[in-house]
Motif scaffolding. Structure first.
Motif, PDB file in Angstrom:
ATOM      1  N   PRO A   1       0.836  -1.209   0.000  1.00 34.89           N
ATOM      2  CA  PRO A   1       0.000   0.000   0.000  1.00 34.89           C
ATOM      3  C   PRO A   1       0.874   1.264   0.000  1.00 34.89           C
ATOM      4  CG  PRO A   1      -0.791  -1.568   1.630  1.00 34.89           C
ATOM      5  CD  PRO A   1       0.536  -2.082   1.151  1.00 34.89           C
ATOM      6  N   SER A   2       0.388   2.305  -0.651  1.00 33.77           N
ATOM      7  CA  SER A   2       1.096   3.577  -0.683  1.00 33.77           C
ATOM      8  C   SER A   2       0.093   4.711  -0.537  1.00 33.77           C
ATOM      9  CB  SER A   2       1.880   3.744  -1.987  1.00 33.77           C
ATOM     10  OG  SER A   2       1.018   3.618  -3.101  1.00 33.77           O
ATOM     11  N   VAL A   3       0.494   5.744   0.177  1.00 35.91           N
ATOM     12  CA  VAL A   3      -0.374   6.895   0.439  1.00 35.91           C
ATOM     13  C   VAL A   3       0.298   8.131  -0.156  1.00 35.91           C
ATOM     14  CG1 VAL A   3      -1.440   8.341   2.201  1.00 35.91           C
ATOM     15  CG2 VAL A   3      -1.349   5.852   2.516  1.00 35.91           C
ATOM     16  N   LEU A   4      -0.452   8.867  -0.941  1.00 33.68           N
ATOM     17  CA  LEU A   4       0.067  10.026  -1.673  1.00 33.68           C
ATOM     18  C   LEU A   4      -0.394  11.319  -1.024  1.00 33.68           C
ATOM     19  CD1 LEU A   4       1.392  11.266  -4.279  1.00 33.68           C
ATOM     20  CD2 LEU A   4      -0.858  11.012  -5.373  1.00 33.68           C
ATOM     21  N   MET A   5       0.526  12.273  -0.861  1.00 33.30           N
ATOM     22  CA  MET A   5       0.200  13.632  -0.417  1.00 33.30           C
ATOM     23  C   MET A   5       0.714  14.604  -1.477  1.00 33.30           C
ATOM     24  SD  MET A   5       1.128  13.508   3.669  1.00 33.30           S
ATOM     25  CE  MET A   5       0.244  15.034   4.064  1.00 33.30           C
ATOM     26  N   VAL A   6      -0.119  15.608  -1.836  1.00 34.19           N
ATOM     27  CA  VAL A   6       0.220  16.550  -2.904  1.00 34.19           C
ATOM     28  C   VAL A   6       0.013  17.975  -2.410  1.00 34.19           C
ATOM     29  CG1 VAL A   6      -0.298  17.317  -5.257  1.00 34.19           C
ATOM     30  CG2 VAL A   6      -0.470  14.878  -4.673  1.00 34.19           C
ATOM     31  N   GLY A   7       1.045  18.821  -2.591  1.00 35.76           N
ATOM     32  CA  GLY A   7       0.912  20.237  -2.235  1.00 35.76           C
ATOM     33  C   GLY A   7       2.202  20.795  -1.677  1.00 35.76           C
ATOM     34  N   THR A   8       2.346  22.112  -1.764  1.00 35.67           N
ATOM     35  CA  THR A   8       3.539  22.782  -1.256  1.00 35.67           C
ATOM     36  C   THR A   8       3.728  22.487   0.219  1.00 35.67           C
ATOM     37  OG1 THR A   8       3.233  24.553  -2.867  1.00 35.67           O
ATOM     38  CG2 THR A   8       4.639  25.037  -0.987  1.00 35.67           C
ATOM     39  N   LEU A   9       4.980  22.335   0.627  1.00 36.91           N
ATOM     40  CA  LEU A   9       5.281  22.100   2.044  1.00 36.91           C
ATOM     41  C   LEU A   9       5.083  23.401   2.825  1.00 36.91           C
ATOM     42  CD1 LEU A   9       6.451  19.521   0.801  1.00 36.91           C
ATOM     43  CD2 LEU A   9       8.394  19.732   2.369  1.00 36.91           C
ATOM     44  N   GLU A  10       4.027  23.437   3.618  1.00 39.87           N
ATOM     45  CA  GLU A  10       3.702  24.584   4.466  1.00 39.87           C
ATOM     46  C   GLU A  10       3.318  24.053   5.841  1.00 39.87           C
ATOM     47  OE1 GLU A  10       0.583  27.013   2.883  1.00 39.87           O
ATOM     48  OE2 GLU A  10       1.038  26.438   0.814  1.00 39.87           O
ATOM     49  N   PRO A  11       3.402  24.889   6.875  1.00 41.50           N
ATOM     50  CA  PRO A  11       3.061  24.411   8.221  1.00 41.50           C
ATOM     51  C   PRO A  11       1.639  23.873   8.333  1.00 41.50           C
ATOM     52  CG  PRO A  11       4.227  26.503   8.340  1.00 41.50           C
ATOM     53  CD  PRO A  11       3.958  26.252   6.903  1.00 41.50           C
ATOM     54  N   ARG A  12       0.663  24.482   7.608  1.00 40.00           N
ATOM     55  CA  ARG A  12      -0.739  24.088   7.754  1.00 40.00           C
ATOM     56  C   ARG A  12      -1.099  22.817   7.002  1.00 40.00           C
ATOM     57  NH1 ARG A  12      -3.744  25.516   3.079  1.00 40.00           N
ATOM     58  NH2 ARG A  12      -2.514  26.827   1.667  1.00 40.00           N
ATOM     59  N   LYS A  13      -0.222  22.321   6.140  1.00 41.22           N
ATOM     60  CA  LYS A  13      -0.567  21.201   5.278  1.00 41.22           C
ATOM     61  C   LYS A  13      -0.559  19.852   5.980  1.00 41.22           C
ATOM     62  CE  LYS A  13      -1.090  23.236   1.180  1.00 41.22           C
ATOM     63  NZ  LYS A  13      -2.315  23.122   0.367  1.00 41.22           N
ATOM     64  N   GLY A  14      -0.078  19.818   7.227  1.00 44.69           N
ATOM     65  CA  GLY A  14      -0.145  18.581   7.998  1.00 44.69           C
ATOM     66  C   GLY A  14       0.921  17.570   7.663  1.00 44.69           C
ATOM     67  N   TYR A  15       1.995  17.995   6.992  1.00 52.30           N
ATOM     68  CA  TYR A  15       3.046  17.041   6.614  1.00 52.30           C
ATOM     69  C   TYR A  15       3.791  16.507   7.835  1.00 52.30           C
ATOM     70  CZ  TYR A  15       2.550  18.064   1.622  1.00 52.30           C
ATOM     71  OH  TYR A  15       2.078  18.181   0.345  1.00 52.30           O
ATOM     72  N   ALA A  16       4.046  17.380   8.803  1.00 51.95           N
ATOM     73  CA  ALA A  16       4.789  16.933   9.994  1.00 51.95           C
ATOM     74  C   ALA A  16       3.990  15.875  10.751  1.00 51.95           C
ATOM     75  CB  ALA A  16       5.103  18.132  10.892  1.00 51.95           C
ATOM     76  N   GLN A  17       2.687  16.126  10.931  1.00 53.10           N
ATOM     77  CA  GLN A  17       1.847  15.124  11.598  1.00 53.10           C
ATOM     78  C   GLN A  17       1.823  13.825  10.802  1.00 53.10           C
ATOM     79  OE1 GLN A  17      -2.309  16.067  11.755  1.00 53.10           O
ATOM     80  NE2 GLN A  17      -2.817  14.440  13.198  1.00 53.10           N
ATOM     81  N   ALA A  18       1.756  13.926   9.478  1.00 57.55           N
ATOM     82  CA  ALA A  18       1.710  12.722   8.649  1.00 57.55           C
ATOM     83  C   ALA A  18       3.002  11.923   8.780  1.00 57.55           C
ATOM     84  CB  ALA A  18       1.475  13.108   7.187  1.00 57.55           C
ATOM     85  N   LEU A  19       4.146  12.610   8.750  1.00 52.67           N
ATOM     86  CA  LEU A  19       5.419  11.899   8.874  1.00 52.67           C
ATOM     87  C   LEU A  19       5.522  11.229  10.235  1.00 52.67           C
ATOM     88  CD1 LEU A  19       8.082  11.153   7.590  1.00 52.67           C
ATOM     89  CD2 LEU A  19       9.049  13.329   8.403  1.00 52.67           C
ATOM     90  N   ASP A  20       5.090  11.937  11.300  1.00 50.26           N
ATOM     91  CA  ASP A  20       5.088  11.330  12.634  1.00 50.26           C
ATOM     92  C   ASP A  20       4.208  10.083  12.662  1.00 50.26           C
ATOM     93  OD1 ASP A  20       6.729  13.361  13.526  1.00 50.26           O
ATOM     94  OD2 ASP A  20       5.098  14.531  14.431  1.00 50.26           O
ATOM     95  N   ALA A  21       3.044  10.171  12.041  1.00 53.49           N
ATOM     96  CA  ALA A  21       2.111   9.041  12.046  1.00 53.49           C
ATOM     97  C   ALA A  21       2.691   7.854  11.286  1.00 53.49           C
ATOM     98  CB  ALA A  21       0.773   9.468  11.429  1.00 53.49           C
ATOM     99  N   PHE A  22       3.333   8.101  10.169  1.00 50.11           N
ATOM    100  CA  PHE A  22       3.912   7.001   9.399  1.00 50.11           C
ATOM    101  C   PHE A  22       5.088   6.369  10.138  1.00 50.11           C
ATOM    102  CE2 PHE A  22       1.219   8.285   5.982  1.00 50.11           C
ATOM    103  CZ  PHE A  22       1.077   7.149   5.194  1.00 50.11           C
ATOM    104  N   GLU A  23       5.824   7.176  10.906  1.00 50.92           N
ATOM    105  CA  GLU A  23       6.909   6.586  11.698  1.00 50.92           C
ATOM    106  C   GLU A  23       6.350   5.602  12.717  1.00 50.92           C
ATOM    107  OE1 GLU A  23       8.924  10.035  13.139  1.00 50.92           O
ATOM    108  OE2 GLU A  23      10.325  10.111  11.454  1.00 50.92           O
ATOM    109  N   LEU A  24       5.167   5.919  13.275  1.00 54.48           N
ATOM    110  CA  LEU A  24       4.519   4.982  14.201  1.00 54.48           C
ATOM    111  C   LEU A  24       4.090   3.711  13.465  1.00 54.48           C
ATOM    112  CD1 LEU A  24       2.261   7.402  16.317  1.00 54.48           C
ATOM    113  CD2 LEU A  24       4.417   6.328  16.997  1.00 54.48           C
TER     114      LEU A  24
END
Length: 838
Positions: free
Chosen positions: A639-662
């Motif tokens: 399985p693979s999960v795709l995220m699309v969009g400029t890296l900005e604080p509001r885009k939730g990338y940090a939370q997503a990376l933390d979640a995937f590390e778990l």
């Protein structure tokens, strides 16, 4: 009166027309003929001064009246420039002038004339047609006459149909003051016996004629087939004569072959060139006539008038101007008649000579009553005088002469103001409404942001399918002035800009400005321009993408909220309406305005529309490169999960990376794919991504990806993750739905608005919250029970542009500010009929 027209011996129908008319006008005016060649008409030689074009150009101000006769032939090429310098009444014999404009271009007399006339009259869509279908197709399809109509002090046409064409091409107001003038013709009765003797036609034979140059548009082949299928073909006493030259090329050859193969060739004739004497003899000798039109381009048929004037029983089809002729005067077939109907009509005229003669007598009486040159001459005089007294051009001339006659020269500032007013009034005469689409940022600095992506697609859709009644003109601001973005637009459409320049814009009441680009600095500093436009009757509308800098200043650079506040306050002060990209944003705008300390100058409409996605690119992706294939291989097999969009604080990338590390720590074999360039305030996140131990395995970060690769990722990934904490719309959701890619989205109002029940939602700002949602989703996905996006409704970019313009057109505002201001208006919600379902 200065009179500009072809005259005999010029081989032109307009030359013959003018020879009849000019003698009638001589009762009322001292006439100077402006000719480009020798004139042979005896009356003109005896009664008029004859001057050259150069002489007229130098002395035009001596004349109190000027009349131009315009047609679609080389006899009129010199008139375009003269009319622009010396306005006068235009008698428009041919509504389409594309042929003469093309001739001037091809012969080098006016290089670039066709492209300029095509664009000036019909905009970018016509240029696209010329590029895609060829110059000939564009020439045939478009009149290319707007410059003449705008330069004219007044316009005379010969049918209501010409006015209908003007309304169809340029809007109803252009032809409001046009005058419909009867075609001058005197009822005539030639010597039938003498004409037949000269032509060698036996007195007892029944002669059917068709007059004029032969060609496919005259349906000569249809007449031939219908005559051969009628009873006339079997009667040795019946003849069919085409009075005129046969077309060269395939059509002419096919017609000749059809005649030869008919078995009736001895009784079917093509005369070739018809001299005036031969033309009159056939009019006198014929028993019936047929004049057909395949595609009318607004001209009145002199041959039809001649047949009626000679009391010749006539069959026509109701095409263009011919549809105005009464059914009691001619035997009128439908425009799209069947050949059998024409055969029947031919037989009817032969079988019922008394009824045919009575009809022809009524036609001749009609010509005598309404078309006699004496009566038409009086109407021309009245028209000329009306134009000279009341036209906008006459008023402008009087104003300029008054300025010139002032004993004390006006101050330069006053002259500039007068010039502005004159220019603005000119712009309002005979011009289609403009949709002025502001692309200032995209046209000058394409940062390839999400907003600019929207601007590029919406403006492209508007250019390819202009809103009814509008001409789309992208514009941009530079140093406090707005210019037409013609070179940018040509590049966007893949056109050669050629002779098109980025001129300063003109505007008039009824035009519409659409602030499509986000311009936080441009709008506040040019508020006076927008006030000026609005006071001049231009509608002002802005697109609002989001209020995020105001609602979440913590995730933007310092002072971004102040700039956004100034921009929004400026738009509110000058706009008729704000069109938001979602209902959620419209609610946020209304909420912010309710608490903002802003003066309410007038009811402001607040509406919304939805963005689209590019279907064509999705249908035809490019073949991936070797590097792209390697990236795609990394997401196969798990399985693979795709995220699309400029890296900005509001885009939730940090939370997503933390979640995937778990998830990875728990042994989940799932890949996170991030497609997004580096934005702002994300230095720590970028460092983590760049050096992450899973970067070579279960983590893929692409700071740039081709459209082809992105499309492949949408097609091969297992799900789209939209983790943004705040959003104006969420285009990746639409793109995912296009490919049937399941969606996992944060539970935001705007995501619910866009995706509805076709997505899985999560809440919570912690890594564990998202990790738990992903764990559940992976489980139901493995069982094939995850919510599918395939049924989610979405718009194409063309749909989105239509929805935007339709809601502005209908005043379908979702809310008003101040609250309660403005009349309630019906509103189309998210189930708008332009939405598409997979």
């Amino acid at each position: 009166l200065a009179y500009l027209s072809p005259l005999p011996p010029d081989q032109s129908g307009i030359a013959d027309y003018s020879a009849h008319l000019i003698a009638e006008l001589g009762r009322y005016y001292t006439i100077t003929v402006v000719a480009q060649s020798a004139v042979s008409d005896p009356w003109v030689l005896a009664n008029c001064a004859i001057r050259s074009i150069d002489w007229f150009d130098a002395h035009a101000d001596r004349f109190e009246r000027i009349v131009y006769h315009f047609g679609n032939s080389s006899f009129h090429g010199h008139m375009f420039a003269l009319l622009a310098r010396h306005p006068g009444l235009v008698v428009l014999h041919d509504f389409y002038l594309s042929g003469i404009v093309n001739y001037l271009d091809n012969t080098g007399q006016q290089p670039g004339a066709f492209e300029q006339a095509l664009f000036h009259s019909h905009g970018y869509g016509a240029l696209l047609m010329a590029q895609q279908q060829g110059r000939e197709a564009a020439l045939w399809a478009h009149p290319c006459n707007l410059k003449v109509l705008q330069d004219a002090a007044g316009v005379i046409v010969h049918s209501q149909y010409a006015r209908e064409l003007a309304a169809r091409w340029y809007g109803a107001r252009l032809a409001d003051d046009w005058l419909v003038m009867p075609f001058p013709r005197a009822a005539e009765a030639g010597d039938r016996a003498a004409a037949r003797a000269r032509l060698g036609v036996p007195e007892g034979d029944y002669l059917t004629c068709s007059f004029g140059l032969l060609g496919s548009t005259k349906r000569n082949h249809v007449l031939l087939a219908a005559w051969l299928a009628s009873s006339l073909a079997d009667d040795p006493a019946c003849q069919l004569v085409f009075v005129g030259e046969n077309a060269s090329g395939p059509y002419g050859e096919q017609l000749r072959q059809a005649i030869a193969a008919s078995g009736r060739a001895a009784r079917i004739k093509i005369t070739g060139f018809a001299s005036p004497a031969l033309y009159r003899d056939y009019l006198a000798a014929a028993d019936s006539a047929v004049q057909l039109r395949g595609t009318s381009r607004g001209e009145t048929s002199a041959a039809i008038m001649d047949c009626m004037a000679h009391a010749l029983p006539l069959i026509i089809n109701a095409n263009g101007a011919a549809a105005d002729i009464g059914a009691d005067l001619v035997l009128r077939l439908p425009d799209d008649f069947a050949p059998a109907q024409l055969s029947e009509a031919l037989d009817a005229l032969r079988r019922q000579p008394a009824q045919a003669a009575a009809m022809a007598a009524r036609a001749a009486a009609h010509i005598h009553a309404l078309h006699h040159p004496y009566a038409v001459g009086m109407r021309y005089r009245d028209a000329i005088e009306q134009v000279c007294r009341t036209s906008a051009s006459a008023a402008e001339t009087a104003l300029l002469r008054s300025c010139a006659a002032q004993p004390t020269p006006p101050a330069p500032g006053d002259l500039i103001e007068v010039a502005r007013c004159v220019a603005r009034n000119r712009r309002g005469r005979g011009a289609q409404r403009q949709l002025l689409v502001d692309v200032s940022e995209l046209a000058q600095r394409d940062a390839k942001s999400g907003i600019q992506r929207v601007v590029r697609n919406i403006v492209g859709a508007l250019l390819r399918e202009p809103p009814p009644g509008f001409r789309v003109e992208p514009i941009y601001e530079q140093d406090g002035r707005y210019r037409y973005a013609r070179r940018f637009t040509c590049a966007l459409l893949g056109l050669d800009a050629g002779a098109l320049d980025d001129d300063d814009i003109g505007f008039a009441p009824g035009d519409r400005y659409l602030g499509l680009d986000l311009l936080p600095h441009t709008v506040p500093r040019n508020a006076h321009l927008f006030e000026d436009w609005r006071n001049a009757g231009v509608e002002i509308h802005f697109v609002v993408y989001d209020l995020l800098p105001l609602l979440r200043p913590d995730v933007f650079v310092p002072h971004a909220d102040e700039g956004h506040r100034r921009w929004l306050a400026s738009t509110v002060a000058v706009a008729d309406g704000l069109m938001c990209i979602s209902r959620a944003v419209a609610d946020e705008v209304a909420g912010w305005l309710a608490t903002a300390d802003l003066p309410a100058r007038a009811p402001l409409g607040i509406g919304y529309f939805h963005l689209g996605a590019d279907l064509e690119a999705a249908r035809t992706p490019a073949v991936p490169t070797a590097q792209e294939q390697a990236i795609l291989a990394r997401i196969e097999g798990a399985p693979s999960v795709l995220m699309v969009g400029t890296l900005e604080p509001r885009k939730g990338y940090a939370q997503a990376l933390d979640a995937f590390e778990l998830l990875w720590a728990a042994g989940q074999q799932v890949t996170l794919v991030i497609v997004g360039k580096n934005g702002w305030m994300v230095e720590a996140l970028v460092k983590r991504l760049a050096s992450h131990p899973e970067r070579a395995a279960r983590l893929v970060w692409l700071d740039s990806a081709s459209d082809s690769l992105l499309l492949q990722l949408y097609q091969h990934a297992s799900a789209l993750l939209a983790a943004s904490e705040a959003e104006g719309f969420g285009l990746p959701l639409i793109e995912a739905a296009q490919h049937g890619l399941p969606i996992i989205a944060r539970d935001l109002p705007v995501f619910r608005e866009v995706a509805g029940e076709h997505a899985s939602y999560f809440s919570g700002a912690g890594a564990a919250d998202l990790a738990a949602c992903l764990t559940r989703w992976l489980a139901v996905h493995a069982q094939g029970q995850a919510p599918a996006s395939a049924g989610m409704p979405w718009l194409t970019w063309a749909d989105s542009a239509r929805q935007l313009m339709r809601r502005i057109d209908h005043g379908a505002w979702y809310r008003h500010w101040p609250a309660g201001a403005g009349a309630p208006t019906p509103y189309c919600d998210g189930t708008d009929d332009t939405r598409r379902q997979r």
